[in-house]
Design a protein around this motif. Sequence first.
Motif, PDB file in Angstrom:
ATOM      1  N   UNK A 122      -7.870 -19.247  29.454  1.00  0.00           N
ATOM      2  CA  UNK A 122      -9.194 -19.216  28.517  1.00  0.00           C
ATOM      3  C   UNK A 122      -8.681 -18.206  27.154  1.00  0.00           C
ATOM      4  N   UNK A 123      -8.814 -18.810  25.990  1.00  0.00           N
ATOM      5  CA  UNK A 123      -8.617 -17.970  24.860  1.00  0.00           C
ATOM      6  C   UNK A 123      -9.842 -16.814  24.750  1.00  0.00           C
ATOM      7  N   UNK A 124      -9.479 -15.630  24.497  1.00  0.00           N
ATOM      8  CA  UNK A 124     -10.394 -14.655  24.165  1.00  0.00           C
ATOM      9  C   UNK A 124     -10.342 -13.858  23.099  1.00  0.00           C
ATOM     10  N   UNK A 125     -11.088 -13.299  22.494  1.00  0.00           N
ATOM     11  CA  UNK A 125     -11.039 -12.513  21.139  1.00  0.00           C
ATOM     12  C   UNK A 125     -11.535 -11.071  21.405  1.00  0.00           C
ATOM     13  N   UNK A 126     -11.055 -10.147  20.937  1.00  0.00           N
ATOM     14  CA  UNK A 126     -11.732  -8.763  20.946  1.00  0.00           C
ATOM     15  C   UNK A 126     -12.352  -8.445  19.604  1.00  0.00           C
ATOM     16  N   UNK A 127     -13.548  -8.200  19.565  1.00  0.00           N
ATOM     17  CA  UNK A 127     -14.343  -8.066  18.256  1.00  0.00           C
ATOM     18  C   UNK A 127     -14.928  -6.550  18.299  1.00  0.00           C
ATOM     19  N   UNK A 128     -14.578  -5.790  17.218  1.00  0.00           N
ATOM     20  CA  UNK A 128     -15.075  -4.557  16.906  1.00  0.00           C
ATOM     21  C   UNK A 128     -16.295  -4.578  16.164  1.00  0.00           C
ATOM     22  N   UNK A 129     -17.416  -4.369  16.631  1.00  0.00           N
ATOM     23  CA  UNK A 129     -18.807  -4.472  15.859  1.00  0.00           C
ATOM     24  C   UNK A 129     -19.318  -2.942  15.269  1.00  0.00           C
ATOM     25  N   UNK A 130     -19.059  -3.003  13.894  1.00  0.00           N
ATOM     26  CA  UNK A 130     -19.641  -1.519  13.266  1.00  0.00           C
ATOM     27  C   UNK A 130     -20.766  -1.707  12.455  1.00  0.00           C
ATOM     28  N   UNK A 131     -21.635  -0.715  12.222  1.00  0.00           N
ATOM     29  CA  UNK A 131     -22.654  -0.924  11.286  1.00  0.00           C
ATOM     30  C   UNK A 131     -22.110  -1.324   9.870  1.00  0.00           C
ATOM     31  N   UNK A 132     -23.018  -2.081   9.250  1.00  0.00           N
ATOM     32  CA  UNK A 132     -22.583  -2.440   7.783  1.00  0.00           C
ATOM     33  C   UNK A 132     -22.348  -1.472   6.730  1.00  0.00           C
ATOM     34  N   UNK A 133     -22.984  -0.210   6.934  1.00  0.00           N
ATOM     35  CA  UNK A 133     -22.912   0.882   6.154  1.00  0.00           C
ATOM     36  C   UNK A 133     -22.857   2.035   6.924  1.00  0.00           C
ATOM     37  N   UNK A 134     -22.366   3.011   6.374  1.00  0.00           N
ATOM     38  CA  UNK A 134     -22.328   4.305   7.125  1.00  0.00           C
ATOM     39  C   UNK A 134     -23.409   5.342   6.680  1.00  0.00           C
ATOM     40  N   UNK A 135     -24.472   5.122   7.293  1.00  0.00           N
ATOM     41  CA  UNK A 135     -25.670   5.686   6.964  1.00  0.00           C
ATOM     42  C   UNK A 135     -25.693   7.060   7.515  1.00  0.00           C
ATOM     43  N   UNK A 136     -25.147   7.563   8.604  1.00  0.00           N
ATOM     44  CA  UNK A 136     -25.231   8.766   9.113  1.00  0.00           C
ATOM     45  C   UNK A 136     -26.629   8.943   9.685  1.00  0.00           C
ATOM     46  N   UNK A 137     -27.118   7.805  10.433  1.00  0.00           N
ATOM     47  CA  UNK A 137     -28.462   7.768  10.944  1.00  0.00           C
ATOM     48  C   UNK A 137     -28.268   6.830  12.243  1.00  0.00           C
ATOM     49  N   UNK A 138     -28.487   7.281  13.155  1.00  0.00           N
ATOM     50  CA  UNK A 138     -28.431   6.452  14.433  1.00  0.00           C
ATOM     51  C   UNK A 138     -29.072   5.247  14.589  1.00  0.00           C
ATOM     52  N   UNK A 139     -30.433   5.424  14.321  1.00  0.00           N
ATOM     53  CA  UNK A 139     -31.157   4.395  14.402  1.00  0.00           C
ATOM     54  C   UNK A 139     -30.767   3.126  13.590  1.00  0.00           C
ATOM     55  N   UNK A 140     -30.540   3.338  12.217  1.00  0.00           N
ATOM     56  CA  UNK A 140     -30.291   2.563  11.238  1.00  0.00           C
ATOM     57  C   UNK A 140     -28.817   1.744  11.732  1.00  0.00           C
ATOM     58  N   UNK A 141     -27.708   2.588  12.177  1.00  0.00           N
ATOM     59  CA  UNK A 141     -26.510   1.853  12.382  1.00  0.00           C
ATOM     60  C   UNK A 141     -26.835   1.087  13.971  1.00  0.00           C
ATOM     61  N   UNK A 142     -27.460   1.610  14.874  1.00  0.00           N
ATOM     62  CA  UNK A 142     -27.765   0.891  16.204  1.00  0.00           C
ATOM     63  C   UNK A 142     -28.382  -0.599  15.732  1.00  0.00           C
TER      64      UNK A 142
END
Length: 216
Positions: free
Chosen positions: A1-21
């Motif tokens: 089975x081929x598998x990939x590892x993806x790192x999902x980051x916020x689109x912008x560094x907002x320094x705001x947990x709610x926005x980044x979540x």
Amino acid sequence: MKRELHIIKPATKANNFEIELIECIQKLKGFVADNIISFSVFFYSKDKIQYDSRMLRIEKELSDINLSQIPFSIISQAPAETSIVIELLYSQEDVNIERKTWQDTNYSLIKHNYGTELIVAGIGKKSNSNSFRDKAETAFLKISNILKLENFNQEHIVRQWSYIENILELKSENDQQLQNYQLFNEARNLFYSGKQLPNGYPAATGIGMKYGGLLI
């Protein structure tokens, strides 16, 4: 089975947990749920109160997008540049993934031409014990029960990640000062004691985290 590892980051560094979540959750929704093998959410919290609050927020967002039955861990470990990051293990192929839950622990059975894989995550996340030894022994008991339930045993374990709160913290026990990591390893040794391990112990990593007790 081929598998990939993806790192999902916020689109912008907002320094705001709610926005980044929300930005991370939106990206996570772009993946086909049936092909998600497992994922881990790493997040920053300044204290235990904030940890509890952010943990509940993350769990709610995952439940709202129907991903709460996939094996996952939420880990109190601060990312380098943002307040939250998601590490996603994803199948490139359409595979038969059977989702199951035992008590409070999610796991998946993946069936393919080479056999069956058992993927488990989040073990230990709901422990209410104040004793780290109890947390560790209970976590390994859960592993043992899930293995037996699915006709696996200790020799089938290939890889294990263990996240340990305050890994080097000393605790008093029977007039001894013992680290959380030492208590964890004693529980782990008990788990493997007397078992047939033709290939030796599985690869394993013990990693510190700020809060959360123990996650395997």
